[in-house]
Scaffold this motif. Structure first.
Motif, PDB file in Angstrom:
ATOM      1  N   THR A  41       0.808  -1.222   0.000  1.00 50.17           N
ATOM      2  CA  THR A  41       0.000   0.000   0.000  1.00 50.17           C
ATOM      3  C   THR A  41       0.839   1.269   0.000  1.00 50.17           C
ATOM      4  O   THR A  41       0.295   2.361  -0.051  1.00 50.17           O
ATOM      5  N   ALA A  42       2.173   1.129   0.080  1.00 50.72           N
ATOM      6  CA  ALA A  42       3.031   2.307   0.074  1.00 50.72           C
ATOM      7  C   ALA A  42       3.355   2.780  -1.331  1.00 50.72           C
ATOM      8  O   ALA A  42       4.051   3.776  -1.497  1.00 50.72           O
ATOM      9  N   SER A  43       2.890   2.088  -2.354  1.00 56.38           N
ATOM     10  CA  SER A  43       3.139   2.481  -3.737  1.00 56.38           C
ATOM     11  C   SER A  43       1.852   2.352  -4.540  1.00 56.38           C
ATOM     12  O   SER A  43       1.001   1.507  -4.247  1.00 56.38           O
ATOM     13  N   TRP A  44       1.725   3.203  -5.554  1.00 55.79           N
ATOM     14  CA  TRP A  44       0.542   3.217  -6.410  1.00 55.79           C
ATOM     15  C   TRP A  44       0.997   3.235  -7.856  1.00 55.79           C
ATOM     16  O   TRP A  44       2.031   3.803  -8.196  1.00 55.79           O
ATOM     17  N   ILE A  45       0.197   2.640  -8.706  1.00 54.80           N
ATOM     18  CA  ILE A  45       0.489   2.583 -10.136  1.00 54.80           C
ATOM     19  C   ILE A  45      -0.563   3.399 -10.874  1.00 54.80           C
ATOM     20  O   ILE A  45      -1.766   3.170 -10.695  1.00 54.80           O
ATOM     21  N   TYR A  46      -0.095   4.345 -11.678  1.00 50.84           N
ATOM     22  CA  TYR A  46      -0.973   5.143 -12.516  1.00 50.84           C
ATOM     23  C   TYR A  46      -0.660   4.815 -13.973  1.00 50.84           C
ATOM     24  O   TYR A  46       0.489   4.596 -14.339  1.00 50.84           O
ATOM     25  N   GLU A  47      -1.685   4.840 -14.791  1.00 48.19           N
ATOM     26  CA  GLU A  47      -1.474   4.519 -16.202  1.00 48.19           C
ATOM     27  C   GLU A  47      -2.406   5.348 -17.064  1.00 48.19           C
ATOM     28  O   GLU A  47      -3.571   5.560 -16.731  1.00 48.19           O
ATOM     29  N   GLY A  48      -1.860   5.836 -18.190  1.00 54.59           N
ATOM     30  CA  GLY A  48      -2.635   6.586 -19.162  1.00 54.59           C
ATOM     31  C   GLY A  48      -2.502   5.972 -20.542  1.00 54.59           C
ATOM     32  O   GLY A  48      -2.193   4.785 -20.686  1.00 54.59           O
ATOM     33  N   LEU A  49      -2.711   6.799 -21.565  1.00 45.60           N
ATOM     34  CA  LEU A  49      -2.599   6.304 -22.934  1.00 45.60           C
ATOM     35  C   LEU A  49      -1.163   6.273 -23.428  1.00 45.60           C
ATOM     36  O   LEU A  49      -0.865   5.584 -24.416  1.00 45.60           O
ATOM     37  N   TRP A  50      -0.272   7.023 -22.767  1.00 43.10           N
ATOM     38  CA  TRP A  50       1.073   7.184 -23.306  1.00 43.10           C
ATOM     39  C   TRP A  50       2.160   6.640 -22.389  1.00 43.10           C
ATOM     40  O   TRP A  50       3.249   6.331 -22.860  1.00 43.10           O
ATOM     41  N   MET A  51       1.910   6.516 -21.105  1.00 36.81           N
ATOM     42  CA  MET A  51       2.915   6.015 -20.176  1.00 36.81           C
ATOM     43  C   MET A  51       2.243   5.534 -18.896  1.00 36.81           C
ATOM     44  O   MET A  51       1.072   5.838 -18.639  1.00 36.81           O
ATOM     45  N   GLY A  59       6.851  10.323  -2.000  1.00 40.53           N
ATOM     46  CA  GLY A  59       6.714  11.413  -2.956  1.00 40.53           C
ATOM     47  C   GLY A  59       7.461  11.215  -4.250  1.00 40.53           C
ATOM     48  O   GLY A  59       7.360  12.052  -5.154  1.00 40.53           O
ATOM     49  N   SER A  60       8.199  10.146  -4.404  1.00 38.18           N
ATOM     50  CA  SER A  60       8.937   9.900  -5.638  1.00 38.18           C
ATOM     51  C   SER A  60       8.007   9.282  -6.682  1.00 38.18           C
ATOM     52  O   SER A  60       7.161   8.444  -6.366  1.00 38.18           O
ATOM     53  N   VAL A  61       8.181   9.713  -7.930  1.00 39.09           N
ATOM     54  CA  VAL A  61       7.360   9.231  -9.037  1.00 39.09           C
ATOM     55  C   VAL A  61       8.283   8.842 -10.178  1.00 39.09           C
ATOM     56  O   VAL A  61       9.154   9.631 -10.580  1.00 39.09           O
ATOM     57  N   GLN A  62       8.112   7.661 -10.717  1.00 37.59           N
ATOM     58  CA  GLN A  62       8.869   7.188 -11.860  1.00 37.59           C
ATOM     59  C   GLN A  62       7.890   6.796 -12.963  1.00 37.59           C
ATOM     60  O   GLN A  62       6.957   6.026 -12.727  1.00 37.59           O
ATOM     61  N   CYS A  63       8.124   7.340 -14.150  1.00 35.88           N
ATOM     62  CA  CYS A  63       7.230   7.089 -15.282  1.00 35.88           C
ATOM     63  C   CYS A  63       7.994   6.418 -16.416  1.00 35.88           C
ATOM     64  O   CYS A  63       9.184   6.679 -16.613  1.00 35.88           O
ATOM     65  N   LYS A  64       7.304   5.598 -17.147  1.00 32.23           N
ATOM     66  CA  LYS A  64       7.894   4.886 -18.275  1.00 32.23           C
ATOM     67  C   LYS A  64       6.938   4.982 -19.461  1.00 32.23           C
ATOM     68  O   LYS A  64       5.750   4.659 -19.352  1.00 32.23           O
ATOM     69  N   LYS A  65       7.467   5.424 -20.608  1.00 29.09           N
ATOM     70  CA  LYS A  65       6.642   5.564 -21.801  1.00 29.09           C
ATOM     71  C   LYS A  65       6.400   4.201 -22.452  1.00 29.09           C
ATOM     72  O   LYS A  65       7.179   3.275 -22.299  1.00 29.09           O
ATOM     73  N   PHE A  66       5.288   4.149 -23.192  1.00 33.67           N
ATOM     74  CA  PHE A  66       5.008   2.964 -23.994  1.00 33.67           C
ATOM     75  C   PHE A  66       5.737   3.121 -25.320  1.00 33.67           C
ATOM     76  O   PHE A  66       5.248   3.770 -26.245  1.00 33.67           O
ATOM     77  N   ILE A  76      -6.242   0.120 -26.281  1.00 34.19           N
ATOM     78  CA  ILE A  76      -5.452   1.320 -25.993  1.00 34.19           C
ATOM     79  C   ILE A  76      -5.076   2.034 -27.291  1.00 34.19           C
ATOM     80  O   ILE A  76      -5.148   3.264 -27.395  1.00 34.19           O
ATOM     81  N   GLN A  77      -4.695   1.259 -28.306  1.00 39.31           N
ATOM     82  CA  GLN A  77      -4.381   1.863 -29.593  1.00 39.31           C
ATOM     83  C   GLN A  77      -5.608   2.549 -30.194  1.00 39.31           C
ATOM     84  O   GLN A  77      -5.513   3.652 -30.742  1.00 39.31           O
ATOM     85  N   ALA A  78      -6.759   1.889 -30.076  1.00 39.27           N
ATOM     86  CA  ALA A  78      -7.984   2.479 -30.608  1.00 39.27           C
ATOM     87  C   ALA A  78      -8.361   3.745 -29.847  1.00 39.27           C
ATOM     88  O   ALA A  78      -8.797   4.743 -30.450  1.00 39.27           O
ATOM     89  N   CYS A  79      -8.189   3.743 -28.520  1.00 40.58           N
ATOM     90  CA  CYS A  79      -8.496   4.931 -27.725  1.00 40.58           C
ATOM     91  C   CYS A  79      -7.570   6.083 -28.075  1.00 40.58           C
ATOM     92  O   CYS A  79      -7.991   7.245 -28.126  1.00 40.58           O
ATOM     93  N   ARG A  80      -6.303   5.779 -28.320  1.00 44.38           N
ATOM     94  CA  ARG A  80      -5.378   6.816 -28.772  1.00 44.38           C
ATOM     95  C   ARG A  80      -5.863   7.462 -30.067  1.00 44.38           C
ATOM     96  O   ARG A  80      -5.918   8.692 -30.193  1.00 44.38           O
ATOM     97  N   ALA A  81      -6.202   6.610 -31.039  1.00 40.43           N
ATOM     98  CA  ALA A  81      -6.647   7.126 -32.336  1.00 40.43           C
ATOM     99  C   ALA A  81      -7.923   7.948 -32.201  1.00 40.43           C
ATOM    100  O   ALA A  81      -8.060   9.017 -32.824  1.00 40.43           O
TER     101      ALA A  81
END
Length: 220
Positions: A41-51, A59-66, A76-81
């Motif tokens: 519970t000390a970490s959370w995962i967020y996800e969008g259309l691009w990363m 308070g640290s945040v690390q992001c990774k692109k698709f 996800i590809q269809a939602c992007r389009a």
């Protein structure tokens, strides 16, 4: 004056929806890991259309692109389009509406031509809102389906705030487009009614003139 104010208000409403759609498209919080199913519970995962991003309680945040498009799931590809299409249509609708406003001197000066351009801009805004609505609803449906699937073994997510922004932006864009279209149709109907009234008045004047000439001939 009232019609111009109504058109401007509808344009601002649709443009606000376009801004919300832009914010939702670039946001990384389309979904986030559910606390009820996360062991740590000390970490959370967020996800969008691009990363996707991982945030910790420190308070640290690390992001990774698709990086690989082919490795993404089809929805996800269809939602992007669909979201990109919605943004492009929204910009086209804004430009067309600016050309079709009665209070602007851009483009044609004909009232009939401006009404047609404004109506076209409203329809484009409606298409933009429908496109983004399909993308966001599809993405939300996949999240809820995985969340309530007892056989799903992956990380379960909940709806992120970007989806609510997207729904709000889609509704504003559709409403603004409907108001613009109705305003243009009402203006066009008013022009036809005025033309018919003027034609009838001219016909009555012509008939009176003809009767006067005929009476004068009879008198002679």
């Amino acid at each position: 004056m009232v019609s111009s104010a109504f058109q401007i208000s509808a344009l601002l409403l649709a443009f606000l929806g376009l801004i919300l759609l832009l914010v939702a498209s670039v946001s990384n919080c389309w979904k986030f890991s559910s606390p009820s199913t996360t062991l740590i519970t000390a970490s959370w995962i967020y996800e969008g259309l691009w990363m996707n991003c991982v945030a910790t309680s420190l308070g640290s945040v690390q992001c990774k692109k698709f990086f690989s498009l082919l490795s993404l799931e089809t929805y996800i590809q269809a939602c992007r389009a669909l979201m990109i299409t919605s943004l492009i249509l929204g910009m086209c609708g804004t430009l067309l509406t600016l050309l079709g406003l009665k209070c602007t001197q851009l483009g044609s000066n004909s009232e009939n031509a401006k009404s047609k351009i404004a109506m076209l801009g409203g329809m484009v805004f409606i298409l933009a809102g429908l496109s983004s609505m399909v993308a966001i609803s599809w993405y939300a449906e996949r999240i809820t389906a995985q969340f309530f699937d007892s056989f799903y073994g992956g990380t379960k997510y909940e709806l992120g705030y970007a989806l609510y922004l997207g729904w709000a932006g889609s509704l504003l864009s559709i409403l603004g487009g409907i108001f613009l279209t109705c305003s243009a149709c009402k203006e066009k109907h008013r022009d036809y009614k005025y033309a018919a009234t003027r034609q009838g008045k001219d016909a009555r004047i012509y008939i009176k003139q003809s009767e006067t000439v005929t009476s004068a001939k009879d008198y002679v």
